[in-house]
Motif scaffolding. Structure first.
Motif, PDB file in Angstrom:
ATOM      1  N   PHE A   1      21.674 -29.836-108.075  1.00 32.13           N
ATOM      2  CA  PHE A   1      20.663 -30.689-108.684  1.00 32.13           C
ATOM      3  C   PHE A   1      20.000 -31.577-107.632  1.00 32.13           C
ATOM      4  CE2 PHE A   1      23.949 -29.668-111.701  1.00 32.13           C
ATOM      5  CZ  PHE A   1      23.241 -29.276-112.824  1.00 32.13           C
ATOM      6  N   VAL A   2      18.679 -31.546-107.614  1.00 32.78           N
ATOM      7  CA  VAL A   2      17.889 -32.415-106.740  1.00 32.78           C
ATOM      8  C   VAL A   2      17.226 -33.455-107.638  1.00 32.78           C
ATOM      9  CG1 VAL A   2      15.930 -32.552-105.150  1.00 32.78           C
ATOM     10  CG2 VAL A   2      17.492 -30.584-105.063  1.00 32.78           C
ATOM     11  N   MET A   3      17.525 -34.742-107.369  1.00 31.01           N
ATOM     12  CA  MET A   3      17.072 -35.818-108.245  1.00 31.01           C
ATOM     13  C   MET A   3      16.311 -36.889-107.466  1.00 31.01           C
ATOM     14  SD  MET A   3      20.495 -36.377-110.577  1.00 31.01           S
ATOM     15  CE  MET A   3      21.300 -35.017-111.423  1.00 31.01           C
ATOM     16  N   PRO A   4      14.988 -36.866-107.522  1.00 32.67           N
ATOM     17  CA  PRO A   4      14.229 -37.943-106.890  1.00 32.67           C
ATOM     18  C   PRO A   4      14.255 -39.213-107.734  1.00 32.67           C
ATOM     19  CG  PRO A   4      12.741 -36.326-107.845  1.00 32.67           C
ATOM     20  CD  PRO A   4      14.131 -35.816-108.073  1.00 32.67           C
ATOM     21  N   VAL A   5      14.239 -40.344-107.074  1.00 29.25           N
ATOM     22  CA  VAL A   5      14.055 -41.622-107.755  1.00 29.25           C
ATOM     23  C   VAL A   5      12.861 -42.323-107.118  1.00 29.25           C
ATOM     24  CG1 VAL A   5      16.475 -41.891-108.405  1.00 29.25           C
ATOM     25  CG2 VAL A   5      15.686 -42.813-106.228  1.00 29.25           C
ATOM     26  N   ARG A   6      12.269 -43.223-107.874  1.00 26.84           N
ATOM     27  CA  ARG A   6      11.074 -43.941-107.398  1.00 26.84           C
ATOM     28  C   ARG A   6      11.123 -45.364-107.910  1.00 26.84           C
ATOM     29  NH1 ARG A   6       4.903 -42.418-109.306  1.00 26.84           N
ATOM     30  NH2 ARG A   6       3.759 -43.795-107.872  1.00 26.84           N
ATOM     31  N   ASP A   7      10.545 -46.264-107.153  1.00 25.47           N
ATOM     32  CA  ASP A   7      10.468 -47.678-107.538  1.00 25.47           C
ATOM     33  C   ASP A   7      10.061 -47.777-109.011  1.00 25.47           C
ATOM     34  OD1 ASP A   7       9.621 -50.370-107.947  1.00 25.47           O
ATOM     35  OD2 ASP A   7       9.218 -50.592-105.807  1.00 25.47           O
ATOM     36  N   GLY A   8      10.887 -48.458-109.790  1.00 25.48           N
ATOM     37  CA  GLY A   8      10.627 -48.563-111.214  1.00 25.48           C
ATOM     38  C   GLY A   8       9.284 -49.184-111.536  1.00 25.48           C
ATOM     39  N   ARG A   9       8.817 -50.087-110.688  1.00 29.81           N
ATOM     40  CA  ARG A   9       7.537 -50.733-110.957  1.00 29.81           C
ATOM     41  C   ARG A   9       6.390 -49.724-110.901  1.00 29.81           C
ATOM     42  NH1 ARG A   9       9.180 -55.278-106.601  1.00 29.81           N
ATOM     43  NH2 ARG A   9       9.764 -53.296-105.604  1.00 29.81           N
ATOM     44  N   ASP A  10       6.419 -48.867-109.870  1.00 24.16           N
ATOM     45  CA  ASP A  10       5.369 -47.855-109.753  1.00 24.16           C
ATOM     46  C   ASP A  10       5.512 -46.770-110.812  1.00 24.16           C
ATOM     47  OD1 ASP A  10       3.874 -48.854-107.587  1.00 24.16           O
ATOM     48  OD2 ASP A  10       5.349 -48.110-106.162  1.00 24.16           O
ATOM     49  N   THR A  11       6.755 -46.369-111.098  1.00 20.05           N
ATOM     50  CA  THR A  11       6.965 -45.324-112.090  1.00 20.05           C
ATOM     51  C   THR A  11       6.519 -45.779-113.466  1.00 20.05           C
ATOM     52  OG1 THR A  11       8.934 -44.648-110.842  1.00 20.05           O
ATOM     53  CG2 THR A  11       8.630 -43.685-113.009  1.00 20.05           C
ATOM     54  N   VAL A  12       6.890 -46.981-113.856  1.00 18.44           N
ATOM     55  CA  VAL A  12       6.508 -47.488-115.178  1.00 18.44           C
ATOM     56  C   VAL A  12       4.993 -47.653-115.266  1.00 18.44           C
ATOM     57  CG1 VAL A  12       6.703 -49.429-116.788  1.00 18.44           C
ATOM     58  CG2 VAL A  12       8.735 -48.566-115.604  1.00 18.44           C
ATOM     59  N   ALA A  13       4.373 -48.101-114.193  1.00 17.16           N
ATOM     60  CA  ALA A  13       2.907 -48.217-114.185  1.00 17.16           C
ATOM     61  C   ALA A  13       2.265 -46.849-114.385  1.00 17.16           C
ATOM     62  CB  ALA A  13       2.441 -48.844-112.870  1.00 17.16           C
ATOM     63  N   SER A  14       2.785 -45.844-113.690  1.00 13.47           N
ATOM     64  CA  SER A  14       2.239 -44.494-113.789  1.00 13.47           C
ATOM     65  C   SER A  14       2.475 -43.892-115.171  1.00 13.47           C
ATOM     66  CB  SER A  14       2.868 -43.608-112.707  1.00 13.47           C
ATOM     67  OG  SER A  14       2.345 -42.297-112.747  1.00 13.47           O
ATOM     68  N   LEU A  15       3.697 -44.041-115.694  1.00 10.38           N
ATOM     69  CA  LEU A  15       4.002 -43.522-117.023  1.00 10.38           C
ATOM     70  C   LEU A  15       3.161 -44.200-118.104  1.00 10.38           C
ATOM     71  CD1 LEU A  15       7.892 -43.208-116.882  1.00 10.38           C
ATOM     72  CD2 LEU A  15       6.294 -41.337-117.320  1.00 10.38           C
TER      73      LEU A  15
ATOM     74  N   SER B   1       8.370 -39.465-110.898  1.00  4.63           N
ATOM     75  CA  SER B   1       9.157 -39.940-109.746  1.00  4.63           C
ATOM     76  C   SER B   1       9.040 -38.994-108.554  1.00  4.63           C
ATOM     77  CB  SER B   1      10.638 -40.076-110.140  1.00  4.63           C
ATOM     78  OG  SER B   1      10.811 -41.103-111.088  1.00  4.63           O
ATOM     79  N   GLY B   2       8.240 -37.945-108.699  1.00  7.94           N
ATOM     80  CA  GLY B   2       8.063 -37.008-107.587  1.00  7.94           C
ATOM     81  C   GLY B   2       8.731 -35.661-107.807  1.00  7.94           C
ATOM     82  N   THR B   3       9.115 -35.359-109.053  1.00 11.25           N
ATOM     83  CA  THR B   3       9.767 -34.071-109.310  1.00 11.25           C
ATOM     84  C   THR B   3       8.822 -32.906-109.059  1.00 11.25           C
ATOM     85  OG1 THR B   3       9.240 -34.314-111.672  1.00 11.25           O
ATOM     86  CG2 THR B   3      11.453 -34.973-110.960  1.00 11.25           C
ATOM     87  N   THR B   4       7.577 -33.030-109.511  1.00 10.92           N
ATOM     88  CA  THR B   4       6.618 -31.939-109.318  1.00 10.92           C
ATOM     89  C   THR B   4       6.282 -31.770-107.847  1.00 10.92           C
ATOM     90  OG1 THR B   4       5.663 -32.437-111.486  1.00 10.92           O
ATOM     91  CG2 THR B   4       4.384 -31.003-110.036  1.00 10.92           C
TER      92      THR B   4
END
Length: 228
Positions: free
Chosen positions: A88-102, A14-17
């Motif tokens: 705490f810094v918590m990024p979120v990302r569109d679930g569609r892109d995140t699931v595709a990437s994972l 989701s962009g943590t790195t």
């Protein structure tokens, strides 16, 4: 003296790195380029290992200690107890892109979907907490200066345009030992200017996962974060 203790966590991919690497280029920040998973340890061991990070930061002359382990989203309350004043810094990302990437990494679409839903349910539960900053990966891509400045303000850091040049000092987050192809790709991605990974789901996401995110179990989260 360490004046700010920050943790970057949330769902993987989701962009943590990315945000950790950007913040690590700040002159006041000490950040280990590894996922320590330290707060999954027995409490005395966790505190001992975290104290070593603090000593390293002080020895390097840094006043802000940051740590990035996405899975620490599952240990937020524990970190609060053991590290008073943690942020705490918590990024979120569109679930569609995140699931595709994972899925590309894990090879299991169901596991990837479950992880996005589980991790981001915990992120959403932290919305409104004064020690938590939640932001969208897509907003970082669209307006990196404003997004990074907001995060810096939250952590008590001064903002400087040079943070956008983080990629000029490449960092090796991922070792080539276990998954050489994945590690090489991830290191390449994080050591370039902010990577726009939006829209990959259109060619990579399966129909079942798409339906779950837009009509099923993930719909409420997608709506809560403004993706539907």
């Amino acid at each position: 003296m360490i004046r700010c203790k920050g943790f970057v966590c949330g769902c993987g991919h989701s962009g943590t790195t990315l945000i950790a690497t950007i913040l690590a280029s700040h002159a006041d920040v000490f950040l280990p380029f590894e996922e320590t998973n330290v707060f999954f340890k027995w409490a005395p061991l966790a505190l001992y290992r975290y104290s070593k990070l603090k000593r390293a930061a002080i020895g390097a002359g840094k006043s802000v200690l940051l740590e990035k382990t996405p899975r620490h989203i599952r240990r937020v309350d524990r970190i609060r107890r053991l590290v008073p004043g943690a942020k705490f810094v918590m990024p979120v990302r569109d679930g569609r892109d995140t699931v595709a990437s994972l899925t590309r990494r894990l090879g299991d679409a169901t596991e990837s979907l479950d992880r996005w839903i589980s991790d981001n349910t915990m992120v959403l539960a932290e919305r409104g907490s004064t020690d938590v900053l939640i932001y969208r990966y897509e907003d970082l891509v669209d307006d990196p200066e404003a997004t990074i400045e907001k995060i810096c303000t939250f952590l008590g850091l001064s903002f400087d345009q040079s943070l956008l040049d983080y990629h000029r000092s490449p960092q090796q987050w991922f070792t080539l030992d276990a998954q050489p192809q994945h590690a090489a790709l991830r290191n390449q991605q994080v050591n370039q200017p902010i990577y726009d990974g939006r829209g990959r789901w259109k060619t990579e996401l399966g129909q079942q996962e798409l339906t779950e995110l837009t009509e099923g179990r993930g719909k409420s989260l997608m709506q809560a974060f403004g993706y539907l």
